[in-house]
Write an enzyme that holds these catalytic residues in place. Structure first.
Site, mmCIF file in Angstrom:
data_model
loop_
_atom_site.group_PDB
_atom_site.id
_atom_site.type_symbol
_atom_site.label_atom_id
_atom_site.label_comp_id
_atom_site.label_asym_id
_atom_site.label_seq_id
_atom_site.Cartn_x
_atom_site.Cartn_y
_atom_site.Cartn_z
ATOM 1 N N HIS A 161 0.891 -1.349 -0.084
ATOM 2 C CA HIS A 161 -0.088 0.115 0.024
ATOM 3 C C HIS A 161 0.794 1.247 -0.093
ATOM 4 O O HIS A 161 0.564 2.043 -0.918
ATOM 5 C CB HIS A 161 -0.734 0.052 1.202
ATOM 6 C CG HIS A 161 -2.001 0.884 1.173
ATOM 7 N ND1 HIS A 161 -3.050 1.107 0.208
ATOM 8 C CD2 HIS A 161 -1.968 2.112 2.023
ATOM 9 C CE1 HIS A 161 -3.533 2.096 0.549
ATOM 10 N NE2 HIS A 161 -2.896 2.828 1.594
ATOM 11 N N GLU A 204 -1.909 -4.984 -4.450
ATOM 12 C CA GLU A 204 -2.562 -4.530 -3.319
ATOM 13 C C GLU A 204 -3.959 -5.359 -3.174
ATOM 14 O O GLU A 204 -4.410 -5.814 -2.103
ATOM 15 C CB GLU A 204 -2.568 -3.275 -3.178
ATOM 16 C CG GLU A 204 -3.034 -2.754 -1.763
ATOM 17 C CD GLU A 204 -3.246 -1.221 -1.942
ATOM 18 O OE1 GLU A 204 -2.898 -0.473 -2.674
ATOM 19 O OE2 GLU A 204 -4.154 -0.839 -0.975
ATOM 20 N N ASN A 214 28.160 -20.175 -5.434
ATOM 21 C CA ASN A 214 29.037 -21.104 -5.544
ATOM 22 C C ASN A 214 28.589 -22.719 -4.681
ATOM 23 O O ASN A 214 28.496 -23.447 -5.316
ATOM 24 C CB ASN A 214 30.312 -20.751 -4.969
ATOM 25 C CG ASN A 214 31.542 -20.484 -6.235
ATOM 26 O OD1 ASN A 214 31.248 -21.060 -7.188
ATOM 27 N ND2 ASN A 214 32.170 -19.653 -5.783
#
Lengths: 691, 154
Positions: free
Chosen positions: A46, A68, A428
């Protein structure tokens, strides 16, 4: 309307909200029923929408608006969280992230509408039919919240007793009560300003009794596109409506006379204690004052709201200049200390006392300024759970990231730089470290691989460990690869310890991944990680056990600007050695020196420590005769040690690190210079580079 | 007289310094400061002409010997020796040691003669890019970028 001055704040806050959304949606994925999480998501989305709207970024606003809507339905229990939905939400966040980075670069959000995401969001909204039955009172709340309804919203304003009294009193005096609902145009940038003008216009021929949301919230733009008012007036309702409609960028004004019976008077709701005894006289008071109790009541109704951090955003340059001033102060203090120690007879005890006091003040001041510059590494590591989640999907491996010590604090400049190396190491671990599910099953490991990131403070250092419970580093494989690449000769390979071979991984363009994926394996990884960390005066090492996993350990200094050091004299010149790397100081007689492979070593408490004669390294004559006993400073780097032979010890001192300037290409073991109390410049020796 | 002269559009001000027996001009726009000699802290492992670093109001500034850089004999520090603090974009702030600072002169372009040496055979002179004439004296105008460039020492 020029909003460019707010751009920086907008970008900062948007990033904050996006980060928050990322974290919370991850939480939502693991715990789809947590209402706290949903509320938090809703709030962040919001605010984001409001900010984007204020800044005039339409596409961003549209997308957040639709997000929203979905969150709102989730909150009301109309939609159940599903994995597919989480994926779409993450895509939305990425799209928003793209908007923000576009805005950062060009102050423009770009032209990508992300229509497919909006469509998908709407599809979620429309498919809510099969959702769990919503609780009735929640639905009501949604109705009040929803921006799309255009009914007489003032009817849903909750009134407290005092407001009711005012209204009743007004009716008794023959005045009329009106309800108004004003809707601001969607394109309006300054909603608060427009609302204020409406207030002004309405107040010309009436008195506002209640506003919803409260006046304070309206001023702060904490409202959707519409707000409702209850006013008392002698005038006709259409005059008031007309006055309000005259304000530009107002879409519609709805108004009607109020029947007191229609209003839902919330007498059971707690009236704020300090609510003024509101009588008819209150009508003539300023509007802000009148709405204040309502605002307070509102606050009490939402106790779940987290306390906002009391912070101020400060330009890092301002902090730097503050830091420089503190440095100057410390230098000035140091010079006072050196004057006072030169001839103590001349000074009274009070003088020394004051100097000691000054010393403690400057030390505290320095610590405070340092603390201001410190930020938790949270801001960097927060994005990792999301990254691991994405990697997990991409690589088709199940993995879980465990983090600890996110609140560990580091200097701001270090935190800004450390993100990339950490990301590299995590990638990695995910790509090379963790085995595929079949191999894991064979080895009797749980199917889900664990990756961990631990941060903690260790003395004047901060240690960040990144590791996994995967395959570990295959020393033979690394050795063969190095031979193949010609990085080492076969003779060298035969003599190298496992540790030395693992260190080969840090060489440029060294990647053991057989297949190059777009996750890692382009061979530009570990050497960059290493150089970046070394640029921050840190160090990185790796511990690995084949089949059990590996851990990368990054050690970073807490601060880069002011350090505690040991001042020493070599050949009549003064040098500083960082206290952090010093282990002990020993008195060694020349007869204790042994020679191993043509190198001088000493035997100290069971360990053999190589000696480094600083006068030789620094090209200067020692002032001591060779048969005198020697001062040796034992320094350590990781688990390596060395003894630095010096001529004389001066003592411990807090020093301010200064660069030698770009003209001097300084040699490796001089990490900078500092200015002593008497104005003299002393060089700082980097013990790590000497070992 | 000099002070009263209006600086023409193409007039450039130079600070005249002495190195050994010769006079050299340094364009004033690169000069940040002129200070007296002070203790210089030696920095190991740098070329010989880099004498070390000094503390200039809290900043650490490298100092080089103009004499050594120009293959002249080692500096004799006297009462007239000065350190000229230069500020160049490319090199940052650097101090150079000179034997004496004499005066400030304004040279119009007609009093400046460009020189182009074959830098291979005239050592020391290849840091000069022009000769200025002022009151019957000749002033070698230093090319500071060349003087400060590192690889010249090879």
């Amino acid at each position: 309307m020029d909003v460019s001055q707010y751009l920086e704040i907008f970008i900062d806050e948007s990033n904050e909200h996006l980060q928050n959304l990322n974290t919370q949606i991850l939480n939502l994925e693991s715990d789809p029923n947590s209402s706290d999480t949903v509320n938090e998501i809703f709030r962040a989305a919001h605010s984001l929408k409001g900010m984007a709207g204020t800044m005039g970024y339409k596409r961003m606003q549209t997308l957040t608006h639709d997000m929203e809507n979905v969150f709102s339905e989730v909150r009301n229990g109309n939609i159940v969280v599903q994995p597919g939905m989480i994926d779409i939400l993450f895509q939305c966040l990425d799209a928003l992230d793209e908007y923000v980075s576009n805005i950062k670069e060009s102050a423009d959000e770009g032209t990508n509408d992300n229509q497919h995401l909006i469509d998908q969001l709407n599809a979620i909204l429309n498919s809510k039919g099969g959702a769990a039955a919503p609780a009735p009172e929640k639905k009501e709340e949604a109705k009040a919240d929803s921006a799309s309804g255009d009914g007489k919203k003032w009817l849903s304003i909750a009134l407290d007793g005092a407001q009711k009294d005012v209204m009743e009193e007004a009716v008794r005096q023959g005045k009329k009560l009106y309800g108004l609902t004003i809707t601001v145009q969607e394109s309006c940038i300054l909603k608060a300003a427009r609302a204020f003008l409406v207030f002004k216009a309405v107040e010309e021929n009436s008195e506002i009794i209640v506003s919803n949301p409260p006046a304070q919230d309206i001023e702060d733009e904490k409202f959707e596109r519409d707000f409702s008012l209850i006013v008392v007036s002698d005038a006709e309702v259409k005059d008031i409506i007309k006055a309000a409609e005259n304000v530009s960028e107002i879409e519609s004004v709805l108004g009607d006379i109020i029947d007191m019976k229609e209003m839902n008077i919330a007498e059971e709701k707690k009236v704020v204690k300090e609510a003024p005894v509101a009588t008819a006289t209150a009508v003539s008071e300023a509007p802000a004052e009148r709405t204040a109790p309502a605002a307070k009541a509102e606050k009490k109704q939402t106790p779940g709201k987290p306390v906002v951090n009391r912070t101020v955003r400060v330009d890092i340059e301002k902090l730097d200049s503050l830091m420089n001033l503190v440095s100057e102060l410390i230098i000035a203090k140091n010079s006072l200390v050196s004057i006072s120690s030169q001839d103590e007879t001349q000074h009274s005890g009070a003088f020394n006392e004051q100097i000691e006091y000054l010393e403690s003040v400057t030390t505290n001041l320095h610590e405070s300024v340092m603390k201001v510059r410190m930020v938790p590494i949270e801001s960097v590591v927060n994005k990792f759970p999301r990254m691991i989640r994405d990697l997990s999907k991409k690589l088709g491996k199940k993995m879980e990231l465990y983090m600890s010590g996110e609140d560990t604090e580091l200097d701001r400049t270090v935190v800004d730089e450390i993100g990339d190396p950490l990301m590299h190491l995590l990638r990695n671990s995910a790509d090379h470290g963790l085995e595929s599910a079949e191999v894991r099953a064979q080895r009797g490991k749980p199917e889900t691989g664990s990756i961990f990131l631990n941060a903690y403070q260790d003395g004047n250092n901060v240690v960040i460990e990144v590791g996994d419970d995967g395959n570990g580093i295959d020393v033979e494989k690394v050795k063969n690869k190095a031979l193949e690449r010609g990085a080492i000769t076969p003779e060298q390979a035969a003599n190298m310890s496992d540790k030395e071979i693992i260190d080969l991984l840090f060489l440029p363009s060294f990647s053991t991944a057989k297949a190059v994926t777009d996750v890692s394996g382009r061979g530009v990884g570990l050497d960059v990680v290493k150089s970046k960390i070394e640029a921050l005066s840190g160090e990185v090492e790796v511990k690995s056990k084949l089949g059990e996993g590996s851990t990368w350990i990054i050690r970073l200094p807490l601060t880069l600007a002011i350090i505690q050091s040991l001042m020493v004299v070599v050949g009549g010149e003064k040098y500083a050695i960082s206290l952090g790397s010093i282990q002990t100081i020993e008195d060694i007689h020349p007869s204790e020196i042994k020679t191993v492979q043509n190198k001088e070593v000493i035997h100290l408490r069971g360990t053999v420590i190589p000696l480094i004669r600083l006068n030789e390294v620094l090209d200067i004559e020692s002032t001591k005769s060779p048969d005198e006993s020697m001062e040796v400073v034992i320094v350590k780097k990781g688990d390596k040690q060395a003894g630095l032979v010096i001529d004389e010890l001066i003592g411990q001192q807090e020093i301010v690190i200064k660069s030698l300037g770009k003209y001097i290409k300084q040699c490796k073991f001089i990490s900078g210079a500092t200015i002593l109390g008497d104005g003299e410049v002393a060089l700082i020796l980097d013990a790590n580079a000497l070992i | 007289m000099d002070e009263l002269r209006v600086v023409g559009s193409d007039g450039v001000q130079y600070i005249v310094v002495r190195l050994g027996e010769e006079q050299y001009g340094i364009d004033i726009k690169y000069i940040d400061n002129i200070i007296r000699m002070q203790g210089i802290t030696r920095v190991p492992k740098v070329p010989e002409y880099l004498k070390g670093v000094i503390n200039l109001r809290g900043e650490v500034i490298p100092v080089m010997s103009a004499r050594l850089k120009m293959f002249l004999p080692e500096d004799e520090i006297t009462r007239t020796s000065r350190i000229i603090i230069l500020k160049l974009e490319q090199h940052g702030t650097v101090g150079i040691i000179v034997d004496e600072v004499k005066e400030v002169v304004t040279l119009d372009s007609e009093h400046i003669e460009k020189v182009s040496y074959d830098s291979a055979n005239t050592e020391g002179a290849n840091f000069v890019n022009a000769i200025g004439k002022h009151d019957e004296q000749l002033i070698s105008l230093l090319d500071l970028n060349l003087l400060l460039q590192e690889k010249e020492n090879a």
